[in-house]
Design a protein around this motif. Structure first.
Motif: not given
Length: 107
Positions: A38-61
């Motif tokens: 379930i944890t692995e599924s969460f991180f895969a979803s987070l990566e696919c749905e959010l992280l792969d779609r944008r770039t962040f300027r800073t860590r706090p962002e």
């Protein structure tokens, strides 16, 4: 890049891994709270749905956006097959209701 190295683990007569002093054997089984699928599924979803779609300027962002995604979408709305197709928030709410005992008053 990751490297994996095979390790021979001594086995007990029953066939299970013999733990070394100070090492507890794994308690995980499929479908238990110790199963990390379930944890692995969460991180895969987070990566696919959010992280792969944008770039962040800073860590706090990045932290703010990830927090907003988890608390604004993932927990309250996203349904999960592991939770009978309920969102995590709804699943927890229903579990809490199952554990509520009626208040009994003395006669």
């Amino acid at each position: 890049m990751t490297a994996t190295r095979a390790v021979n683990i001594p086995r007990s007569p029953s066939g299970s891994a013999a733990p070394r002093p100070g090492v507890r054997p794994s308690t995980g089984r499929t479908g238990t709270c110790f199963d990390n699928a379930i944890t692995e599924s969460f991180f895969a979803s987070l990566e696919c749905e959010l992280l792969d779609r944008r770039t962040f300027r800073t860590r706090p962002e990045a932290e703010r956006v990830v927090f907003a995604h988890i608390e604004g979408f993932y927990n309250p709305r996203r349904r999960h097959s592991a939770n009978d197709r309920l969102s995590p928030a709804e699943y927890e709410r229903r579990q809490a209701l199952k554990n509520v005992r009626p208040v009994t008053r003395p006669a």
